[in-house]
Design a protein around this motif. Sequence first.
Motif, mmCIF file in Angstrom:
data_model
loop_
_atom_site.group_PDB
_atom_site.id
_atom_site.type_symbol
_atom_site.label_atom_id
_atom_site.label_comp_id
_atom_site.label_asym_id
_atom_site.label_seq_id
_atom_site.Cartn_x
_atom_site.Cartn_y
_atom_site.Cartn_z
ATOM 1 N N ILE A 30 6.213 -2.542 1.436
ATOM 2 C CA ILE A 30 7.312 -2.332 0.357
ATOM 3 C C ILE A 30 6.664 -2.532 -1.062
ATOM 4 O O ILE A 30 6.092 -3.402 -1.181
ATOM 5 N N TYR A 94 6.127 2.628 0.885
ATOM 6 C CA TYR A 94 7.576 3.022 0.790
ATOM 7 C C TYR A 94 8.051 2.368 -0.600
ATOM 8 O O TYR A 94 8.200 1.043 -1.066
ATOM 9 N N ASP A 96 10.874 2.622 -2.442
ATOM 10 C CA ASP A 96 12.230 2.879 -2.915
ATOM 11 C C ASP A 96 12.422 1.651 -3.958
ATOM 12 O O ASP A 96 13.248 1.869 -4.625
ATOM 13 N N HIS A 97 11.649 0.537 -3.563
ATOM 14 C CA HIS A 97 12.251 -0.770 -4.242
ATOM 15 C C HIS A 97 11.067 -1.138 -5.450
ATOM 16 O O HIS A 97 11.114 -2.116 -5.590
ATOM 17 N N GLN A 99 10.013 -2.166 -8.932
ATOM 18 C CA GLN A 99 10.813 -2.559 -9.942
ATOM 19 C C GLN A 99 10.238 -2.241 -11.352
ATOM 20 O O GLN A 99 10.765 -2.344 -12.247
ATOM 21 N N LEU A 125 12.697 7.961 -4.407
ATOM 22 C CA LEU A 125 12.499 6.960 -5.434
ATOM 23 C C LEU A 125 13.811 6.682 -6.214
ATOM 24 O O LEU A 125 14.373 7.837 -6.695
ATOM 25 N N ARG A 126 14.234 5.630 -6.275
ATOM 26 C CA ARG A 126 15.487 5.423 -7.282
ATOM 27 C C ARG A 126 14.750 5.248 -8.618
ATOM 28 O O ARG A 126 13.637 4.580 -8.867
ATOM 29 N N GLN A 128 15.734 3.743 -11.492
ATOM 30 C CA GLN A 128 16.181 2.665 -12.156
ATOM 31 C C GLN A 128 15.109 1.674 -12.402
ATOM 32 O O GLN A 128 15.620 0.453 -12.518
#
Lengths: 393, 363, 487
Positions: A30, A94, A96-97, A99, A125-126, A128
């Motif tokens: 992660i 991974y 996606d998280h 920051q 990918l987000r 934000q």
Amino acid sequence: MKKIKLLSFLLPLFFITGCFNYRELNELAITSAVGIDKTEDGYKTTIQIINTQKNGADTNSSMEQPKFVTYTSEDKNLQESLRRVILESSRRIYADHIQVLVIGEDLARDGIYDILDLFFRNSELRKQFQVVIARDTTAEDILKVVTPLETLNSKHIDEGLSVDNKYLGVGEVVDFEQLVASYLDSNKEIVLPSVTLKEKDEEGDNIENTESTEPAENVIESTMGVFKDDRLLDFLTEKESIALSFVRGKINNTVLSYECHDNKYVVSEIMNTKTDVSVESEPLKAKIKITGSLNINEVTCDLDLEDLKVVDEIESNLENELKNNINDTINTIRDEYNTDVFGFRDILYKSNPKYYREIADDWYDSVFKNMDIEIDVNFDFVEKGNSLKVIKR
Amino acid sequence: MKNKINCLQFASMMSMLLVASFLGIGMFSVIKSAGVDSYISIVIAAIAGIFIMLSFFVIYDYEPNLNVAEKFKSIFGKPLGTILNYLSLAIILFMGISAMFNLTTFITSQFLKSTPPYLIGLCFAFLVILVNIKGIETLSRTCLVLFTLCAILFLISIIGLFPEFDMANLKPCLEYGLKRPLVGAVYNFLFNLLPIYLLLVIPKNSLVKPEKYRKYMCIFYIISFLIKFVLVVTTIGVLGIHLASIYQYPEYMVLKRIKIFTFIDRIENVITIQWLFGLFFNISFVVYYITHSLKQSHKSKLLPVIITIIIFVGSNYLFKNNTAFNDFTYSKVPYMRAILFFIYILLFVGILIKKRCNKKVTS
Amino acid sequence: MLDDIEKIVNRLKKDTNNIGDIVYRKKYIGKTKLYIIYNEPLASSDKISDFIIRSLTRIADSKVSSKKLLQVIENDISNFKVTTIDNYESLCFYLHRGFTILLLDGDREALVLETKADLARGITTPDTESTLRGSKDAFVEDYQKNIGLIKKRIRSNDLWIDPMVMGRYTNTQVGLLYVNGVAKKELVETIKKQLKKIDIDGIINSEVLKNLIEKENKNVLPTLITTERPDVVVNALLEGKVVIIVDNSPYALVMPAVLNDFFKTAEDYYGKWKNVSLTRVVKFFAFFISLILPAFYIALITYNQEMIPTELLVNFATQRDGVPFPAFVEATIMLLCFEILRESDLRVPSFTGSSLSIVGALILGDAAVQAGIVSPIMIIVIALTSISALPFTEPELINGLRWYRILFMLLASFLGMVGVVIAFIYFIIELTSLNSFGKPYLMPYAPTSFTGLKNSLIKFPAKKLKERREYLSNNTIKQRIGEDEKN
């Protein structure tokens, strides 16, 4: 219905061939932050991965494991250098998280256009996450620091940025999607916050960094960097950053002071600010209107706070102080950098597209530099705290 | 009570058909042609859609026990009617194929990247066959339940996106005049309002209280217009026109920004369920239409299976990838839909003429 | 023809293998021979000696001619319920019902007198559907007592009962109850037709009958309610439903039942509408949690990790570190353990209820976590699932949900959230195509009926519930008091 039964017997045959896309949690690395630096023939990427191993009976050592791990790799383009991290890590990345994305200063000065496409196109990918620039250091060094108070380095940066934006306003929170939107829109210019290192002499990338009351190395937020197209021009000072945030309307809460005698100040807290920028065409004039409310937080001058006239005078002094700050900032940015980070161009386009199309070509040559800018600051004094008068004998 | 459906279910089927096809092609074509003024094209298309509603009422009231295929035959006579019927069936089959392709590509590109699209298509095809075998009652009741859930999810998404809305993103208004919104309105009209005609396959006798259906249809037409309007305004208002025109699925990307109460975050996958429901219903209704428009003697349980397999195979092999699909849909499909619209207008005109002839005969 | 009583008695003795339980008493009144036949376990000997023998002795004292003997006995005998029969099959029928047969030599007809023994337990509190308020009597195993409990509450001419006898060897008494004027005639006719079609060896109790009637329903979800409370039955009758009472069974069958009815309990009739609405909403959530939660969790952990907030994801990952099995296998193992515990709890001869098994399961789960076989979050998910299935009183519903839960979990482990959506659409299709005796299963929701919606997810106050639901009854006015209150 017999046919349905036949079909339902055939379906499992497809499933036996294996479940695609099945990922257990312990096969994932992660990722919480990504850092990109420039090297001679490509990019150097740093990936910060959260360590999800169980503490306690498993490990032999009596010390705690650090909560995150960093890997670096180099290659000629971004996707390949990110993929090469596989060689070092035992798990699949991974992302996606994520920051925080940290961009090294050299890369920013050269142009960030090349790195935008990878993160934008990847559908896993987000978008934000926050984007920051690493000032006077590399992204690698920023991401390796073990920070106090927060177990994860990326969380420290992320929360630090939002706390800073809420209460001081030196840096503006820019997430990746807004960054790309600003880049795509030819009428807007990019600004990005920056982080830098504050260090003592020792190194700070192991767990002992947090064992003393003052960490050896810490990541601190710094001022904003102004861009033109996709290149970083320079960083502003703190005062200029706050003034820029005022004009862009991104200030929530900040602190403003003015000097009444030598080294004696009146300091106030500004809240509930609202900025209204409008651009009139013919003649071309920009009007900045700032309103807000004011609390006096600290007074070391010898003033009689019970007198209404004194309070009004404090109010107008503070307004003037901010007006001057903003004026200076606008002039500095116009003269030295010549980039329209305030958004006047965009506002003119949206209110009067026809007129804008006439003058659009000369914007940076003559129009922007000679534009008439009127600043109007209006604060309402609300309270002065618990004490009616200044403390004196 | 066999094969009788409620007016509320009927109207909700119409609403589902109108809103569900908006994912993918609908939004893409409107934003590409109209840009910032997309909401104006939705309004123009909705006003033009009133004509479709009126012609639908006229066609529907004529000979209430026939469905649309039989109406073709009764107005135009057997050979011409059959030709028109089959032509419309071919175009509607293509509509089903593109809806299936849309669904599988959306799921494969956003959620399950390594899964081959035919596997997902197979699961949905199985569900479509199941619904069609059980008949129109099941289909309409399922639609009502799914539509309620879609409406709830939509409301949640609007509440969540409200703080992020920026009015400045919707300006400048009508920068290049009315021409571009008009083109967008034509696209919206052909893609999203034409499916109202699909409801003609249900003969009026199947409704429980046939005199009330107009009221419900008008209410649900307004509801679906509002849904589309708010969707377009929110997408462009939150993302800005530059991002919205560069994303492949802007109405999905905008959901990633929802953050209610700071802990309800990352719920875009839950809200996307509304489009999965909608596209599934589109495909199953297309299959139902084709099943019931072919000759009576062919009606057996095998027919929906065959048609679904055709749609499934077509969606896998007809388009190579999403780019080809987008290109084809933007440039060639409007002509196909225009032909379909023309066929239904012929039917409408034929009914009007026949009514006038009957009036002349009786008076 | 019952003339030759010796022949009949011999035939009876041969048919029943001369069993000693059937008592034959010969008696002479004047010159006429009488046979008194009764079935000892089923008949009450006190009643026979009190009423029959004494009356017969009295009649024997008054001299009566043999031709009029039958009428005289029928007139004077002390038993209240007297019938005449004239064929052998009716004789056997009544004999096995605990009646006493009086055969008169030379007379074509015989007399049948009611002398049934009370073989049922007394009326007690309900075991499986207890409530905090409301009446606490429950049905017992006797047909007449059950009918009595219902008739005690509906004291009106309109409560009609159609009795039937079903089962070739058991000859069980089955009664079909409905309120005339409220229930729809077609419904009653449909059910009667269904019952007449049944030809089976034996109906042991009402659950067997339930399976036979529901044969057309291939779905796993129930379409009838079985209840042991008379107040639930009476409420259902007043709404227009049909009730079947079967002899030897304390559970009555109420039909038609739609999905909405399984969310109601007897408490709902007694509480305030606001509190009842909240309970119903909680039950609604419990239903969906019990159905979807394991599948949702599996989909989140293995396919859609982007839906979990980052800190929670790190927590989950830390907990799952070192667990060898994939999430689906873990979930299946834990579900299996919970089901075994639940089944064994029912066989344990104590009525501490399910709380014992849940506590036991949690301890078992805790030990499993320590051993590293499962992760703690899985224990919570499975425990919550199992507990959420328990607020429903109908065990068929809980058992039927298991199939759907397995389907959801299977599809979630192959396709993630999309699999959950596909399974959900399948579930909705199955529910909407189900019909309970002609009524759609999702009645107040899918074919939307506004009168039905007033008592579904949220219960409206009693003032607004004046109407019966249209699908159950044509006679829709239920309450008339509200109109007078306005004046």
